[in-house]
Design an enzyme around this catalytic site. Structure first.
Site, mmCIF file in Angstrom:
data_model
loop_
_atom_site.group_PDB
_atom_site.id
_atom_site.type_symbol
_atom_site.label_atom_id
_atom_site.label_comp_id
_atom_site.label_asym_id
_atom_site.label_seq_id
_atom_site.Cartn_x
_atom_site.Cartn_y
_atom_site.Cartn_z
ATOM 1 N N GLN A 168 0.827 -1.217 0.000
ATOM 2 C CA GLN A 168 0.000 0.000 0.000
ATOM 3 C C GLN A 168 0.857 1.260 0.000
ATOM 4 O OE1 GLN A 168 -1.464 -1.067 4.134
ATOM 5 N NE2 GLN A 168 -1.524 1.174 4.310
ATOM 6 N N CYS A 197 -5.037 0.520 3.664
ATOM 7 C CA CYS A 197 -5.075 -0.895 4.051
ATOM 8 C C CYS A 197 -6.474 -1.472 3.869
ATOM 9 C CB CYS A 197 -4.642 -1.042 5.500
ATOM 10 S SG CYS A 197 -5.706 -0.141 6.636
ATOM 11 N N HIS A 205 -5.747 -0.779 11.692
ATOM 12 C CA HIS A 205 -5.208 -1.400 10.495
ATOM 13 C C HIS A 205 -6.147 -2.520 10.047
ATOM 14 C CE1 HIS A 205 -2.239 -2.253 7.533
ATOM 15 N NE2 HIS A 205 -1.787 -3.377 8.079
ATOM 16 N N ASN A 245 -0.659 -9.197 5.048
ATOM 17 C CA ASN A 245 -0.562 -7.748 5.190
ATOM 18 C C ASN A 245 -0.362 -7.117 3.812
ATOM 19 O OD1 ASN A 245 -0.398 -5.255 6.378
ATOM 20 N ND2 ASN A 245 1.330 -5.745 7.718
#
Ligand SMILES: *[C@@H]1O[C@H](CO)[C@@H](O)[C@H](O)[C@H]1NC(C)=O
Ligand SMILES: *[C@@H]1O[C@H](CO)[C@@H](O)[C@H](O)[C@H]1NC(C)=O
Ligand SMILES: *[C@@H]1O[C@H](CO)[C@@H](O)[C@H](O)[C@H]1NC(C)=O
Ligand SMILES: *[C@@H]1O[C@H](CO)[C@@H](O)[C@H](O)[C@H]1NC(C)=O
Length: 538
Positions: free
Chosen positions: A341, A347, A486, A506
């Site tokens: 990102q 995110c 997040h 992630n």
């Protein structure tokens, strides 16, 4: 021994001569000389004779005033004493016989905030009481008293200094006048130069004797200098490895951040907590920059989604019995490559897009799909998302339910900036029928959802340690009491050494963590992972 007696004799003779006035002009000399001018740097070898205890001790001494250090070796160096006034320590090396076979050189140190040991007594009011010759050298005899002792010394001249040939020290008891302590020192060798290395001790030897750990302050001091060297080296390596360049002021600022993280990584990794941190690409980022790595906002109302989770907790108790102990969606097929990102709080767009991709891939089987995160960043504003400033997970799903996601190829590459929305010009968008909130705070519900419906988007608190995560099962107590910040996707579960974990994907690039993934502990809802799980319904 023989020599010693001889010298003693000579001195006694001197004294006698002086007393009987045989040596002339002593009084005149005495007026011009204030006392022996001792060298401020010397090597002397000699022997100390203790008259009362009838023992004699050979010694060598090195003294160097400008280093504020001296050293005394006795018995041919079997015991060495280093007087380091500059560090307020006396360090002693001595042989230690554990059993009769093994002798090791042990080491002790003690605090000592005095001047370095000087065998030549300073600050005495000497009187010249005689002169003569010894071994063909001109000598002078001096006497002095202080509160305890009566001193006599015989000296000779060398260069500008008076070098001792012998020194006699006697203690008289006040009252009786009896001598109770009497030592003679005779000196054989003199050298006016002392090498600095003679007064130093190898650092390994110092550490062996625990020198650095006498006080907490000293330990810290030592640690600091040790660290500051190591961290400097580490920072240089870091900059070159990550190809970081900074301009002017920035360098200092980055170095400070790096130092803090260096310490964090060292100390956390030393704790053996089952996971490791590393000095990764984020190790020189400011808090603000790190904040931009996150960007999930908690759902406004705890949105149950368009399709309620179809299992009660009671059912789930039974259902999870049937599940395999470990499950990894990555092994099932075609999860797209890890994305990055970058410095944009998107995110939420990445995690949402991933779960949609995974769900479609799972449903259709074997398709390649790379959907556009940028389309969510650009277009979900009217639903309440904030582009690179963050977004709500439920909002993202609502938006996708209504508008679908185009492929990246058609929409255009990810910009890591807010862009103009052009979703209406797309020819193809991939749709979902809705989304489901997995029952929060239930390990069983999340396990079952991941296994049955595919990846699940979760909101977490991404802590400072998490940004430096390297490997292992991550459990961070610092997450306690924190807020969600997040969004990531759970793509599997398992356990390692009895420690249950989630396999979490992630969006910080492949070089972060375990190839872009992190194993997050499934215990105690650590980092709030079970607070807000959603999956798309396709
Ligand atoms: C030498 O050490 C003593 C004791 O630590 C200290 O007081 C003195 O200032 C030092 N002298 C020099 C010249 O460093
Ligand atoms: C040496 O003499 C001076 C002056 O006479 C005196 O102040 C000092 O205390 C004496 N020092 C010693 C060690 O006796
Ligand atoms: C004095 O010591 C120095 C340095 O250790 C050495 O080089 C020199 O030879 C010595 N001089 C004498 C006269 O022993
Ligand atoms: C969308 O397409 C229309 C007509 O094809 C065009 O005028 C418009 O500029 C396009 N919009 C964007 C944002 O590309």
């Amino acid at each position: 021994m023989l020599l010693l007696n001889c010298v003693l004799l000579v001195v006694v003779l001197f004294r006698k001569c002086a007393n009987t006035g045989l040596i002339l002009s002593i009084k005149d000399l005495s007026k011009t000389l204030e006392g022996p001018k001792w060298p401020n740097e010397y090597y002397l070898k000699g022997e100390i004779e203790d008259i009362f205890n009838a023992g004699s001790e050979p010694f060598e001494i090195w003294y160097k005033e400008n280093l504020n250090r001296s050293r005394v070796d006795v018995y041919d160096g079997s015991v060495k004493k280093f007087y380091w006034a500059d560090r307020e320590k006396l360090i002693t090396f001595y042989p230690k016989t554990e059993d009769l076979e093994t002798i090791e050189i042990a080491c002790d140190y003690e605090p000592r905030n005095k001047l370095p040991y000087n065998i030549l007594p300073a600050d005495l009011n000497w009187t010249l009481t005689g002169s003569g010759t010894y071994n063909g050298l001109d000598t002078l005899v001096w006497e002095a008293k202080d509160k305890k002792y009566h001193y006599t010394t015989v000296t000779r001249k060398e260069d500008d200094f008076d070098v001792p040939i012998r020194l006699d020290k006697t203690k008289y008891e006040v009252g009786t006048g009896m001598s109770t302590d009497h030592s003679n020192i005779i000196f054989f060798d003199y050298n006016s130069t002392v090498e600095e290395a003679t007064l130093d001790v190898e650092s390994e030897k110092l550490e062996e004797c625990g020198f650095y750990y006498s006080t907490i302050e000293e330990k810290l001091q030592h640690l600091k200098s040790y660290i500051s060297h190591d961290v400097e080296v580490a920072f240089t390596r870091y900059k070159s490895h990550h190809k970081k360049t900074y301009n002017g002021n920035e360098h200092e600022m980055r170095e400070e951040i790096f130092q803090n993280n260096w310490r964090r990584v060292q100390s956390q990794n030393n704790k053996n907590m089952g996971y490791k941190l590393e000095l990764n690409k984020f190790a020189d980022w400011t808090d603000e920059e790190l904040a931009s790595l996150r960007g999930a906002l908690p759902s406004k109302v705890n949105d149950p989604g368009t399709h309620p989770f179809p299992h009660t907790l009671e059912e789930l108790d039974r259902l999870v019995e049937e599940l395999p102990g470990e499950y990894d969606l990555r092994l099932e097929g075609d999860l797209p490559p890890i994305k990055n990102q970058l410095a944009c709080g998107s995110c939420w767009a990445f995690a949402t897009t991933l779960t949609v991709e995974a769900a479609i891939i799972k449903k259709l089987g074997g398709v390649q799909l790379d959907l556009s995160e940028q389309s969510l960043v650009d277009c979900a504003w009217s639903y309440g998302a904030l582009g690179c400033n963050g977004g709500f997970v439920d909002v993202a799903f609502k938006y996708v339910t209504d508008h679908g996601i185009p492929t990246e190829t058609e929409y255009g590459r990810y910009l890591h900036e807010d862009g103009f929305c052009h979703i209406n010009n797309m020819t193809v968008t991939h749709h979902i029928r809705g989304f489901t909130q997995v029952t929060p705070h239930s390990v069983n519900a999340l396990k079952y959802a991941v296994y049955t419906y595919g990846s699940v988007e979760v909101s977490i608190h991404a802590s400072a340690d998490m940004t430096l995560y390297s490997s292992g099962v991550f459990y961070d107590m610092a997450c306690e009491g924190e807020l969600l910040n997040h969004a990531v996707a759970v793509v599997g579960y398992g356990s390692r050494d009895g420690e249950p974990y989630w396999i979490v994907r992630n969006s910080w690039g492949e070089t972060w963590g375990e190839d872009g993934y992190i194993l997050m502990s499934a215990k105690d809802n650590n980092c709030l992972l079970l607070d807000n799980p959603y999956y798309p319904v396709v």
